[in-house]
Motif scaffolding. Sequence first.
Motif, PDB file in Angstrom:
ATOM      1  N   SER A 230     -42.830 102.380 -53.483  1.00  0.00           N
ATOM      2  CA  SER A 230     -41.868 103.228 -54.183  1.00  0.00           C
ATOM      3  C   SER A 230     -40.939 103.945 -53.196  1.00  0.00           C
ATOM      4  O   SER A 230     -40.403 104.992 -53.503  1.00  0.00           O
ATOM      5  N   SER A 231     -40.746 103.334 -52.033  1.00  0.00           N
ATOM      6  CA  SER A 231     -39.988 104.018 -50.982  1.00  0.00           C
ATOM      7  C   SER A 231     -38.770 103.261 -50.481  1.00  0.00           C
ATOM      8  O   SER A 231     -38.287 103.541 -49.391  1.00  0.00           O
ATOM      9  N   ASP A 232     -38.266 102.327 -51.226  1.00  0.00           N
ATOM     10  CA  ASP A 232     -37.035 101.655 -50.812  1.00  0.00           C
ATOM     11  C   ASP A 232     -35.862 102.507 -51.292  1.00  0.00           C
ATOM     12  O   ASP A 232     -35.671 102.660 -52.499  1.00  0.00           O
ATOM     13  N   PRO A 233     -35.076 103.087 -50.380  1.00  0.00           N
ATOM     14  CA  PRO A 233     -33.997 103.973 -50.797  1.00  0.00           C
ATOM     15  C   PRO A 233     -32.780 103.252 -51.386  1.00  0.00           C
ATOM     16  O   PRO A 233     -31.886 103.887 -51.929  1.00  0.00           O
ATOM     17  N   ARG A 234     -32.752 101.927 -51.317  1.00  0.00           N
ATOM     18  CA  ARG A 234     -31.621 101.167 -51.860  1.00  0.00           C
ATOM     19  C   ARG A 234     -32.145 100.204 -52.920  1.00  0.00           C
ATOM     20  O   ARG A 234     -32.362  99.028 -52.664  1.00  0.00           O
ATOM     21  N   VAL A 235     -32.313 100.732 -54.106  1.00  0.00           N
ATOM     22  CA  VAL A 235     -32.927  99.993 -55.200  1.00  0.00           C
ATOM     23  C   VAL A 235     -31.892  99.134 -55.928  1.00  0.00           C
ATOM     24  O   VAL A 235     -30.774  99.564 -56.170  1.00  0.00           O
ATOM     25  N   VAL A 236     -32.305  97.928 -56.288  1.00  0.00           N
ATOM     26  CA  VAL A 236     -31.493  97.049 -57.125  1.00  0.00           C
ATOM     27  C   VAL A 236     -32.305  96.790 -58.394  1.00  0.00           C
ATOM     28  O   VAL A 236     -33.473  96.417 -58.320  1.00  0.00           O
ATOM     29  N   ILE A 237     -31.692  97.012 -59.537  1.00  0.00           N
ATOM     30  CA  ILE A 237     -32.382  96.799 -60.804  1.00  0.00           C
ATOM     31  C   ILE A 237     -31.705  95.645 -61.534  1.00  0.00           C
ATOM     32  O   ILE A 237     -30.531  95.719 -61.863  1.00  0.00           O
ATOM     33  N   ASP A 238     -32.468  94.595 -61.782  1.00  0.00           N
ATOM     34  CA  ASP A 238     -31.963  93.423 -62.504  1.00  0.00           C
ATOM     35  C   ASP A 238     -32.271  93.608 -63.987  1.00  0.00           C
ATOM     36  O   ASP A 238     -33.423  93.543 -64.406  1.00  0.00           O
ATOM     37  N   THR A 239     -31.238  93.846 -64.771  1.00  0.00           N
ATOM     38  CA  THR A 239     -31.440  94.044 -66.208  1.00  0.00           C
ATOM     39  C   THR A 239     -31.039  92.813 -67.019  1.00  0.00           C
ATOM     40  O   THR A 239     -30.959  92.885 -68.246  1.00  0.00           O
ATOM     41  N   ALA A 240     -30.810  91.699 -66.345  1.00  0.00           N
ATOM     42  CA  ALA A 240     -30.451  90.465 -67.059  1.00  0.00           C
ATOM     43  C   ALA A 240     -31.556  90.132 -68.057  1.00  0.00           C
ATOM     44  O   ALA A 240     -32.740  90.137 -67.741  1.00  0.00           O
ATOM     45  N   GLY A 241     -31.158  89.860 -69.282  1.00  0.00           N
ATOM     46  CA  GLY A 241     -32.111  89.484 -70.313  1.00  0.00           C
ATOM     47  C   GLY A 241     -32.761  90.663 -71.017  1.00  0.00           C
ATOM     48  O   GLY A 241     -33.554  90.474 -71.943  1.00  0.00           O
ATOM     49  N   LEU A 242     -32.472  91.876 -70.573  1.00  0.00           N
ATOM     50  CA  LEU A 242     -33.018  93.065 -71.226  1.00  0.00           C
ATOM     51  C   LEU A 242     -32.023  93.590 -72.252  1.00  0.00           C
ATOM     52  O   LEU A 242     -30.841  93.231 -72.225  1.00  0.00           O
ATOM     53  N   PRO A 243     -32.461  94.460 -73.136  1.00  0.00           N
ATOM     54  CA  PRO A 243     -31.525  95.024 -74.123  1.00  0.00           C
ATOM     55  C   PRO A 243     -30.397  95.798 -73.440  1.00  0.00           C
ATOM     56  O   PRO A 243     -30.558  96.286 -72.311  1.00  0.00           O
ATOM     57  N   PRO A 244     -29.261  95.938 -74.119  1.00  0.00           N
ATOM     58  CA  PRO A 244     -28.113  96.655 -73.541  1.00  0.00           C
ATOM     59  C   PRO A 244     -28.466  98.082 -73.101  1.00  0.00           C
ATOM     60  O   PRO A 244     -27.927  98.581 -72.121  1.00  0.00           O
ATOM     61  N   GLU A 245     -29.402  98.711 -73.797  1.00  0.00           N
ATOM     62  CA  GLU A 245     -29.788 100.080 -73.449  1.00  0.00           C
ATOM     63  C   GLU A 245     -30.419 100.150 -72.055  1.00  0.00           C
ATOM     64  O   GLU A 245     -30.248 101.132 -71.343  1.00  0.00           O
ATOM     65  N   ALA A 246     -31.137  99.097 -71.680  1.00  0.00           N
ATOM     66  CA  ALA A 246     -31.754  99.068 -70.345  1.00  0.00           C
ATOM     67  C   ALA A 246     -30.673  99.013 -69.266  1.00  0.00           C
ATOM     68  O   ALA A 246     -30.763  99.697 -68.248  1.00  0.00           O
ATOM     69  N   THR A 247     -29.648  98.193 -69.500  1.00  0.00           N
ATOM     70  CA  THR A 247     -28.543  98.105 -68.551  1.00  0.00           C
ATOM     71  C   THR A 247     -27.799  99.434 -68.486  1.00  0.00           C
ATOM     72  O   THR A 247     -27.449  99.914 -67.397  1.00  0.00           O
ATOM     73  N   ARG A 248     -27.585 100.053 -69.627  1.00  0.00           N
ATOM     74  CA  ARG A 248     -26.913 101.355 -69.663  1.00  0.00           C
ATOM     75  C   ARG A 248     -27.720 102.391 -68.896  1.00  0.00           C
ATOM     76  O   ARG A 248     -27.172 103.150 -68.086  1.00  0.00           O
ATOM     77  N   LEU A 249     -29.036 102.436 -69.130  1.00  0.00           N
ATOM     78  CA  LEU A 249     -29.896 103.388 -68.429  1.00  0.00           C
ATOM     79  C   LEU A 249     -29.831 103.180 -66.919  1.00  0.00           C
ATOM     80  O   LEU A 249     -29.673 104.141 -66.147  1.00  0.00           O
ATOM     81  N   ALA A 250     -29.950 101.932 -66.473  1.00  0.00           N
ATOM     82  CA  ALA A 250     -29.915 101.632 -65.037  1.00  0.00           C
ATOM     83  C   ALA A 250     -28.590 102.084 -64.422  1.00  0.00           C
ATOM     84  O   ALA A 250     -28.567 102.669 -63.330  1.00  0.00           O
ATOM     85  N   ASN A 251     -27.504 101.839 -65.110  1.00  0.00           N
ATOM     86  CA  ASN A 251     -26.195 102.239 -64.594  1.00  0.00           C
ATOM     87  C   ASN A 251     -26.003 103.750 -64.603  1.00  0.00           C
ATOM     88  O   ASN A 251     -25.434 104.314 -63.662  1.00  0.00           O
ATOM     89  N   LEU A 252     -26.475 104.418 -65.652  1.00  0.00           N
ATOM     90  CA  LEU A 252     -26.380 105.883 -65.691  1.00  0.00           C
ATOM     91  C   LEU A 252     -27.163 106.512 -64.540  1.00  0.00           C
ATOM     92  O   LEU A 252     -26.685 107.433 -63.882  1.00  0.00           O
ATOM     93  N   LEU A 253     -28.366 106.020 -64.316  1.00  0.00           N
ATOM     94  CA  LEU A 253     -29.157 106.538 -63.201  1.00  0.00           C
ATOM     95  C   LEU A 253     -28.463 106.280 -61.870  1.00  0.00           C
ATOM     96  O   LEU A 253     -28.386 107.161 -61.015  1.00  0.00           O
ATOM     97  N   SER A 254     -27.958 105.075 -61.710  1.00  0.00           N
ATOM     98  CA  SER A 254     -27.290 104.708 -60.462  1.00  0.00           C
ATOM     99  C   SER A 254     -26.116 105.629 -60.166  1.00  0.00           C
ATOM    100  O   SER A 254     -25.917 106.058 -59.040  1.00  0.00           O
ATOM    101  N   ARG A 255     -25.342 105.938 -61.187  1.00  0.00           N
ATOM    102  CA  ARG A 255     -24.141 106.749 -60.984  1.00  0.00           C
ATOM    103  C   ARG A 255     -24.414 108.242 -60.893  1.00  0.00           C
ATOM    104  O   ARG A 255     -23.617 108.984 -60.309  1.00  0.00           O
ATOM    105  N   ASN A 256     -25.513 108.691 -61.485  1.00  0.00           N
ATOM    106  CA  ASN A 256     -25.704 110.133 -61.635  1.00  0.00           C
ATOM    107  C   ASN A 256     -26.905 110.737 -60.928  1.00  0.00           C
ATOM    108  O   ASN A 256     -27.062 111.954 -60.929  1.00  0.00           O
ATOM    109  N   ILE A 257     -27.760 109.947 -60.331  1.00  0.00           N
ATOM    110  CA  ILE A 257     -28.984 110.501 -59.768  1.00  0.00           C
ATOM    111  C   ILE A 257     -28.724 111.522 -58.661  1.00  0.00           C
ATOM    112  O   ILE A 257     -29.464 112.489 -58.509  1.00  0.00           O
ATOM    113  N   ARG A 258     -27.655 111.362 -57.912  1.00  0.00           N
ATOM    114  CA  ARG A 258     -27.348 112.332 -56.839  1.00  0.00           C
ATOM    115  C   ARG A 258     -26.940 113.700 -57.387  1.00  0.00           C
ATOM    116  O   ARG A 258     -27.019 114.696 -56.680  1.00  0.00           O
TER     117      ARG A 258
END
Length: 120
Positions: free
Chosen positions: A72-100
């Motif tokens: 759980s210590s890779d500071p450069r995370v890539v999340i593959d949401t291919a094949g997941l519901p649109p909400e999963a992709t939205r969540l991943a992108n929201l976290l990516s843009r706003n976690i800082r």
Amino acid sequence: MTPFGAKMRALRRERGISQKDMARALGVSAAYLSALEHGHRGAPNWAFVQKVIGYFNIIWDEAEELENLVWSSDPRVVIDTAGLPPEATRLANLLSRNIRQMDEATVRALLALVEAKIKP
């Protein structure tokens, strides 16, 4: 700072060891240890983690905890949401843009919520 880096720093400080001394003993640079502790390097490999475990002479649960923190210590995370519901992709992108911008309490609350959902 990553979970692994924070734990390694805590172990080092508890024992009163400088980065320079630890680096010399492990055969790496003090700059590398500093980067690991501050989350500026990716997760270390298995061999390095084993060196750290041996260096601190830790066993059983504490060694296992340190090994598990690497995952759980890779500071450069890539999340593959291919094949997941649109909400999963939205969540991943929201976290990516706003976690800082999130404060520590918000991050901890989200982490607790996610961990509660994935535990058996």
